[in-house]
Design a protein around this motif. Structure first.
Motif, short mmCIF file in Angstrom:
data_model
loop_
_atom_site.label_atom_id
_atom_site.label_comp_id
_atom_site.label_asym_id
_atom_site.label_seq_id
_atom_site.Cartn_x
_atom_site.Cartn_y
_atom_site.Cartn_z
N ARG A 184 13.28 -19.15 48.45
CA ARG A 184 14.14 -18.91 49.61
C ARG A 184 15.36 -19.58 49.49
N GLY A 185 15.46 -20.37 48.06
CA GLY A 185 16.79 -20.94 47.95
C GLY A 185 16.50 -22.45 47.42
N PRO A 186 17.45 -23.44 47.43
CA PRO A 186 19.02 -23.12 47.51
C PRO A 186 19.56 -22.10 46.44
N GLY A 187 20.41 -21.28 46.99
CA GLY A 187 21.03 -20.46 45.75
C GLY A 187 21.96 -19.15 46.38
N SER A 188 21.97 -18.13 45.65
CA SER A 188 23.15 -16.92 46.14
C SER A 188 22.68 -16.36 47.56
N PHE A 189 23.74 -16.51 48.13
CA PHE A 189 23.41 -15.77 49.61
C PHE A 189 22.91 -14.50 49.40
N ALA A 190 23.66 -13.58 48.56
CA ALA A 190 23.22 -12.02 48.45
C ALA A 190 22.10 -12.00 47.82
N GLY A 191 21.45 -12.54 47.01
CA GLY A 191 20.36 -12.76 46.32
C GLY A 191 19.27 -12.76 47.03
N ILE A 192 19.36 -13.97 47.87
CA ILE A 192 18.27 -14.23 48.78
C ILE A 192 18.40 -13.53 49.94
N ARG A 193 19.10 -13.29 50.51
CA ARG A 193 19.18 -12.14 51.39
C ARG A 193 18.45 -10.81 51.12
N ASN A 194 18.90 -10.24 49.89
CA ASN A 194 18.25 -8.85 49.62
C ASN A 194 16.70 -9.17 49.30
N SER A 195 16.52 -10.34 48.62
CA SER A 195 15.12 -10.42 48.09
C SER A 195 14.18 -10.53 49.32
N ILE A 196 14.51 -11.31 50.35
CA ILE A 196 13.88 -11.74 51.60
C ILE A 196 13.70 -10.09 52.42
N SER A 197 14.74 -9.49 52.47
CA SER A 197 14.73 -8.00 53.14
C SER A 197 13.65 -7.30 52.49
N VAL A 198 13.69 -7.36 51.03
CA VAL A 198 12.69 -6.52 50.35
C VAL A 198 11.22 -6.77 50.87
N VAL A 199 11.22 -8.25 50.89
CA VAL A 199 9.85 -8.76 51.31
C VAL A 199 9.27 -8.39 52.48
N LYS A 200 10.23 -8.53 53.34
CA LYS A 200 9.90 -8.16 54.77
C LYS A 200 9.58 -6.74 54.88
N ASN B 237 4.35 -15.86 55.79
CA ASN B 237 5.01 -14.93 56.68
C ASN B 237 6.16 -15.83 57.46
N LEU B 238 6.66 -16.70 57.06
CA LEU B 238 7.71 -17.57 57.72
C LEU B 238 8.83 -17.89 56.77
N ILE B 239 10.28 -17.58 57.08
CA ILE B 239 11.29 -17.52 56.33
C ILE B 239 12.28 -18.41 57.02
N ASN B 240 13.01 -19.19 56.25
CA ASN B 240 13.77 -20.25 56.47
C ASN B 240 14.69 -20.32 55.15
N PRO B 241 15.54 -19.48 55.00
CA PRO B 241 16.58 -19.32 53.75
C PRO B 241 17.28 -20.85 53.81
N ILE B 242 17.85 -21.04 52.56
CA ILE B 242 18.66 -22.34 52.27
C ILE B 242 19.73 -21.60 51.18
N TYR B 243 20.79 -21.40 51.74
CA TYR B 243 21.94 -20.68 50.93
C TYR B 243 22.85 -21.71 50.36
N ILE B 244 23.61 -21.65 49.33
CA ILE B 244 24.51 -22.54 48.75
C ILE B 244 26.01 -21.76 49.35
#
Length: 128
Positions: free
Chosen positions: A63-79, A120-127
């Motif tokens: 869930r990061g830290p890292g690329s906003f687009a990469g994290i957002r897309n990967s989390i969407s796929v997993v959900k 099943n809990l998401i709390n992304p960390i974006y750079i």
């Protein structure tokens, strides 16, 4: 129990399957085009190693830290996989494993248990 690890937060797209005593992994360039094709990349990786989505019991996603687009897309796929195939997932950050030396991807499932990462809990960390 077969586990899929997905890390799209860094410079590369990294996928790993842990199946009993076998480990399979692959990396791809982390580009905008590959973000959009992430489901296809996962599908091809599973097929290459003779797996199907129905064979995966748990998914671990960085869930990061890292690329906003990469994290957002990967989390969407997993959900979406959770909804469609009822595959539980664990969102981890390498920062969650403070005090651990030399954290390796194959140890992520064990570390998620040790550090009580919630299912099943998401709390992304974006750079920024």
């Amino acid at each position: 129990m077969n586990k899929l690890i997905i890390d799209v937060a860094g410079d590369k797209i990294f996928l790993m399957i842990i199946a009993n005593d076998h480990i399979y992994n692959i990396t791809h360039e982390n580009t905008k085009i590959n973000y959009e094709k992430l489901t296809l990349i996962i599908k091809e990786f599973l097929e290459l190693n003779k797996f199907e989505l129905k064979d995966i019991n748990k998914i671990y996603i960085n869930r990061g830290p890292g690329s906003f687009a990469g994290i957002r897309n990967s989390i969407s796929v997993v959900k979406a996989l959770k909804l469609a195939k009822n595959i539980d997932y664990y969102c981890y950050s390498l920062q969650d494993f403070k005090g651990e030396k030399d954290v390796k991807y194959e140890n992520i499932p064990f570390l998620c248990v040790k550090f009580k990462i919630k299912k099943n809990l998401i709390n992304p960390i974006y750079i920024s």
